[in-house]
Write an enzyme that holds these catalytic residues in place. Structure first.
Site, PDB file in Angstrom:
ATOM      1  N   CYS A 116     -17.841 -13.861  30.129  1.00 15.63           N
ATOM      2  CA  CYS A 116     -17.250 -12.504  30.674  1.00 15.63           C
ATOM      3  C   CYS A 116     -18.960 -11.994  29.822  1.00 15.63           C
ATOM      4  O   CYS A 116     -18.858 -10.621  29.772  1.00 15.63           O
ATOM      5  CB  CYS A 116     -16.063 -12.276  29.715  1.00 15.63           C
ATOM      6  SG  CYS A 116     -14.996 -12.541  30.486  1.00 15.63           S
ATOM      7  N   HIS A 256     -17.466  -4.835  27.812  1.00 20.56           N
ATOM      8  CA  HIS A 256     -16.456  -5.624  28.814  1.00 20.56           C
ATOM      9  C   HIS A 256     -15.046  -4.794  28.922  1.00 20.56           C
ATOM     10  O   HIS A 256     -14.943  -4.734  28.191  1.00 20.56           O
ATOM     11  CB  HIS A 256     -16.374  -6.913  28.238  1.00 20.56           C
ATOM     12  CG  HIS A 256     -15.720  -7.949  29.267  1.00 20.56           C
ATOM     13  ND1 HIS A 256     -16.081  -7.802  30.687  1.00 20.56           N
ATOM     14  CD2 HIS A 256     -15.039  -8.559  28.798  1.00 20.56           C
ATOM     15  CE1 HIS A 256     -14.892  -9.178  31.032  1.00 20.56           C
ATOM     16  NE2 HIS A 256     -13.805  -9.886  30.039  1.00 20.56           N
ATOM     17  N   ASN A 286     -10.531  -7.210  34.930  1.00 25.43           N
ATOM     18  CA  ASN A 286     -11.501  -7.444  34.520  1.00 25.43           C
ATOM     19  C   ASN A 286     -12.527  -8.954  35.243  1.00 25.43           C
ATOM     20  O   ASN A 286     -11.388  -9.348  36.367  1.00 25.43           O
ATOM     21  CB  ASN A 286     -10.855  -8.679  33.597  1.00 25.43           C
ATOM     22  CG  ASN A 286     -11.548  -9.329  32.554  1.00 25.43           C
ATOM     23  OD1 ASN A 286     -13.056  -9.144  33.051  1.00 25.43           O
ATOM     24  ND2 ASN A 286     -11.578 -10.012  31.258  1.00 25.43           N
TER      25      ASN A 286
END
Ligand code: UT7
Length: 330
Positions: A116, A256, A286
């Site tokens: 990520c 994020h 996500n």
């Protein structure tokens, strides 16, 4: 004339059309819209279902949008860096597949695997090639087809992830706008909490690894949650301090998009107004390396030249960090 910086001069983004809602997931695993919404903030995510399509195809859409918006020719690109954990194949890299699919002949490319945090690691790397004077046009893409590694029978992970990609064009600029500073961190001991067990050299694919669902994302969410908040907050604080900024100087925080509770905790701990935080987790979930550029893509119409922006991420590895940029256009 001030120092040459790598300015973001165009943004592209792509999400597949197919939507997987919380109501759909209620039919697939033992979960509820209420649980998913209150524990994560996610309402729906996009899934790339077209047979034969993969991460590179989302990257291609991003690159084509960047070429359209910037007006540059594909053969002017010097370098393409693609951040991903869902490369089309274990090798070769996805960056080169993207370049081949758009017919870009002069660029070289490679992938960065920092989960990520991949987009931040790739953005910082790309910026250095511009600052050094080595290259003039660097494209950085974050792209992940998480649906290819998510177990849709595991309610702890399948509700979180989605597919998507975004990217930016970096060009030299001497008006003070661009990528100013980054703090990037790794702690390999965190691999215990977030990984894919098989398919690598440690445990190549066998009938058993497939039967045991070892080619899917494994996550122990709680320790990741805690480390994510601490890691992002600490790197943002250090970044502010060493650039002589306070939180009031920052126009946008781009976190994020892993969990709305993580985003809220980061904003709370920094006493940062949530109206200045870019958020699209409710729509896309996500998307791993895709989240940060997808935020920039969606908020681009609201950005103004000179805006001070902090990007922050945390992910598998563990990897984490924060990057300070000054926006170049708008
Ligand atoms: O992007 C890379 C980095 N990743 C992250 O930053 C993710 C960090 N972690 C998280 O976002 C959260 O930990 C999760 C969303 C993954 C999980 O939320 P949580 O509040 O930490 O829940 P939990 O794992 O502690 O589970 C609480 C309860 C458990 O039941 P019991 O043991 O209390 O009876 C779970 O079995 O919720 C249960 N549960 C669910 N219930 C309904 C777990 N998943 C679900 C679900 N639906 N989908």
């Amino acid at each position: 004339m001030s120092k040459i910086l790598a300015a973001i001069t165009a943004v592209g983004g792509y999400v597949p059309e197919d939507i997987l809602t919380n109501a759909d997931l209620e039919k697939m695993v033992d979960t509820t819209d209420e649980w998913i919404t209150t524990r994560t903030g996610i309402k729906e995510r996009r899934i790339l279902r077209t047979p034969g399509k993969a991460t590179s195809d989302m990257g291609v859409e991003v690159l084509l949008e960047i070429l359209r918006k910037s007006g540059i020719d594909k053969d002017e690109i010097d370098l393409l860096i693609c951040a991903t954990v869902t490369a089309d194949m274990v090798f070769p890299d996805t960056a080169n597949t993207i370049l081949d699919k758009v017919g870009a002949k002069n660029a070289f490319g490679y992938d960065i695997n920092a989960a990520c945090s991949g987009f931040l690691f790739a953005l910082t790397t790309g910026a250095k090639f511009i600052e050094s004077g080595m290259y003039k046009k660097v494209v950085v893409i974050g792209a992940d087809m998480m649906s290819s590694i998510v177990n849709y029978k595991d309610r702890t992970t399948c509700i979180i992830f989605g597919d998507g990609a975004g990217g930016v064009l970096l060009e030299p600029c001497s008006d003070g706008t661009g990528v100013i500073d980054s703090i990037l961190k790794s702690d390999g001991s965190g691999r215990e909490f977030l990984h894919m067990k098989a398919g690598g050299s440690l445990k190549p694919a066998t009938i058993e690894t497939v039967t045991n669902n070892e080619h899917f994302v494994f996550q122990d969410g709680k320790p990741v949650f805690k480390a994510a908040v601490t890691g992002m907050v600490n790197t943002i604080k250090t970044l502010l301090e060493r650039n002589h900024l306070t939180k009031d100087d920052i126009d946008w925080l781009v976190p994020h998009q892993a969990n709305m509770r993580i985003i809220n905790s980061v904003a709370d701990q920094l006493d940062f107004p949530i109206e200045k935080v870019m958020i699209n987790i409710h729509k896309y979930g996500n998307t791993t390396a895709g989240t940060l550029p997808l935020c920039l893509w969606e908020y681009e119409p609201q950005l103004k030249k000179g805006d001070k922006i902090i990007l922050t991420a945390f992910g598998g590895g563990f990897t984490w960090g924060s990057t300070y940029i000054i926006w170049n256009y708008g």
